[in-house]
Scaffold this motif. Structure first.
Motif, PDB file in Angstrom:
ATOM      1  N   ILE A   1     -33.329 -30.373 111.987  1.00 29.73           N
ATOM      2  CA  ILE A   1     -34.616 -31.008 112.288  1.00 29.73           C
ATOM      3  C   ILE A   1     -34.971 -30.831 113.768  1.00 29.73           C
ATOM      4  CG2 ILE A   1     -35.783 -33.249 112.427  1.00 29.73           C
ATOM      5  CD1 ILE A   1     -34.196 -33.976 109.823  1.00 29.73           C
ATOM      6  N   VAL A   2     -33.992 -31.008 114.652  1.00 34.37           N
ATOM      7  CA  VAL A   2     -34.232 -30.822 116.086  1.00 34.37           C
ATOM      8  C   VAL A   2     -34.653 -29.379 116.367  1.00 34.37           C
ATOM      9  CG1 VAL A   2     -33.119 -30.792 118.356  1.00 34.37           C
ATOM     10  CG2 VAL A   2     -32.730 -32.710 116.813  1.00 34.37           C
ATOM     11  N   LEU A   3     -33.967 -28.422 115.752  1.00 33.89           N
ATOM     12  CA  LEU A   3     -34.344 -27.012 115.920  1.00 33.89           C
ATOM     13  C   LEU A   3     -35.751 -26.743 115.399  1.00 33.89           C
ATOM     14  CD1 LEU A   3     -31.093 -25.078 114.966  1.00 33.89           C
ATOM     15  CD2 LEU A   3     -32.345 -24.878 117.116  1.00 33.89           C
TER      16      LEU A   3
ATOM     17  N   SER B   1     -41.194 -25.854 109.926  1.00 38.43           N
ATOM     18  CA  SER B   1     -40.691 -26.850 108.993  1.00 38.43           C
ATOM     19  C   SER B   1     -39.158 -26.781 108.952  1.00 38.43           C
ATOM     20  CB  SER B   1     -41.251 -26.562 107.605  1.00 38.43           C
ATOM     21  OG  SER B   1     -40.559 -27.291 106.634  1.00 38.43           O
ATOM     22  N   PRO B   2     -38.468 -27.911 108.790  1.00 39.60           N
ATOM     23  CA  PRO B   2     -37.009 -27.875 108.666  1.00 39.60           C
ATOM     24  C   PRO B   2     -36.526 -26.974 107.524  1.00 39.60           C
ATOM     25  CG  PRO B   2     -37.718 -30.110 109.060  1.00 39.60           C
ATOM     26  CD  PRO B   2     -38.963 -29.287 108.830  1.00 39.60           C
TER      27      PRO B   2
ATOM     28  N   GLY C   1     -22.373 -33.977 106.452  1.00 40.31           N
ATOM     29  CA  GLY C   1     -23.421 -33.033 106.826  1.00 40.31           C
ATOM     30  C   GLY C   1     -24.611 -33.668 107.533  1.00 40.31           C
ATOM     31  N   GLN C   2     -24.498 -34.945 107.898  1.00 39.72           N
ATOM     32  CA  GLN C   2     -25.615 -35.633 108.543  1.00 39.72           C
ATOM     33  C   GLN C   2     -25.984 -35.013 109.885  1.00 39.72           C
ATOM     34  OE1 GLN C   2     -25.482 -40.035 108.417  1.00 39.72           O
ATOM     35  NE2 GLN C   2     -23.668 -39.755 107.121  1.00 39.72           N
ATOM     36  N   ALA C   3     -24.979 -34.645 110.692  1.00 38.68           N
ATOM     37  CA  ALA C   3     -25.255 -34.032 111.997  1.00 38.68           C
ATOM     38  C   ALA C   3     -25.884 -32.654 111.818  1.00 38.68           C
ATOM     39  CB  ALA C   3     -23.978 -33.943 112.821  1.00 38.68           C
ATOM     40  N   ASN C   4     -25.443 -31.908 110.819  1.00 38.87           N
ATOM     41  CA  ASN C   4     -26.035 -30.586 110.556  1.00 38.87           C
ATOM     42  C   ASN C   4     -27.508 -30.716 110.171  1.00 38.87           C
ATOM     43  OD1 ASN C   4     -23.578 -29.331 111.031  1.00 38.87           O
ATOM     44  ND2 ASN C   4     -22.993 -29.354 108.884  1.00 38.87           N
ATOM     45  N   ASP C   5     -27.826 -31.670 109.315  1.00 39.87           N
ATOM     46  CA  ASP C   5     -29.215 -31.890 108.918  1.00 39.87           C
ATOM     47  C   ASP C   5     -30.066 -32.314 110.114  1.00 39.87           C
ATOM     48  OD1 ASP C   5     -28.664 -31.222 106.301  1.00 39.87           O
ATOM     49  OD2 ASP C   5     -28.417 -33.301 105.646  1.00 39.87           O
TER      50      ASP C   5
ATOM     51  N   LYS D   1     -29.062 -39.829 122.180  1.00 34.20           N
ATOM     52  CA  LYS D   1     -30.411 -39.396 121.799  1.00 34.20           C
ATOM     53  C   LYS D   1     -30.352 -37.953 121.309  1.00 34.20           C
ATOM     54  CE  LYS D   1     -31.749 -37.757 126.347  1.00 34.20           C
ATOM     55  NZ  LYS D   1     -32.810 -37.695 127.335  1.00 34.20           N
ATOM     56  N   ASP D   2     -31.376 -37.555 120.565  1.00 36.37           N
ATOM     57  CA  ASP D   2     -31.480 -36.177 120.109  1.00 36.37           C
ATOM     58  C   ASP D   2     -32.039 -35.332 121.246  1.00 36.37           C
ATOM     59  OD1 ASP D   2     -30.651 -37.021 117.624  1.00 36.37           O
ATOM     60  OD2 ASP D   2     -32.639 -36.976 116.720  1.00 36.37           O
ATOM     61  N   SER D   3     -31.421 -34.175 121.492  1.00 38.12           N
ATOM     62  CA  SER D   3     -31.920 -33.288 122.538  1.00 38.12           C
ATOM     63  C   SER D   3     -31.468 -31.861 122.250  1.00 38.12           C
ATOM     64  CB  SER D   3     -31.415 -33.731 123.917  1.00 38.12           C
ATOM     65  OG  SER D   3     -30.002 -33.603 123.994  1.00 38.12           O
ATOM     66  N   ILE D   4     -32.135 -30.913 122.914  1.00 34.49           N
ATOM     67  CA  ILE D   4     -31.791 -29.512 122.762  1.00 34.49           C
ATOM     68  C   ILE D   4     -32.033 -28.809 124.093  1.00 34.49           C
ATOM     69  CG2 ILE D   4     -34.084 -28.966 121.862  1.00 34.49           C
ATOM     70  CD1 ILE D   4     -32.751 -26.741 120.198  1.00 34.49           C
TER      71      ILE D   4
END
Length: 72
Positions: free
Chosen positions: A42-44, A51-52, A34-38, A13-16
């Motif tokens: 978005i998570v940040l 906005s991203p 670059g998918q993980a960077n993008d 899952k996405d988390s921070i």
């Protein structure tokens, strides 16, 4: 503002979380093209309520340790 982060791709899952002054970001996206960077951007953006497009990766495109720039 510079944001220091460690990104972990292929997570369940996405988390921070903030740990010792560095953000740990887990994303479901793979570390390809670059998918993980993008996804981390978005998570940040969601965490900071911006906005991203206000966040850019300035260092660490191919490394887990990254520096993002938040334009205010």
């Amino acid at each position: 503002m510079h944001i220091l982060a460690t990104v972990t791709p292929d997570s369940s899952k996405d988390s921070i979380i903030l740990h010792k002054g560095r953000y740990r970001i887990a994303v479901r996206a793979p570390a390809q093209g670059g998918q993980a960077n993008d996804a981390a951007r978005i998570v940040l953006a969601e965490a900071f309520g911006v906005s991203p497009s206000a966040i850019s990766l300035i260092k660490g495109a191919t490394h887990p340790s990254k520096i993002f720039l938040l334009r205010e």
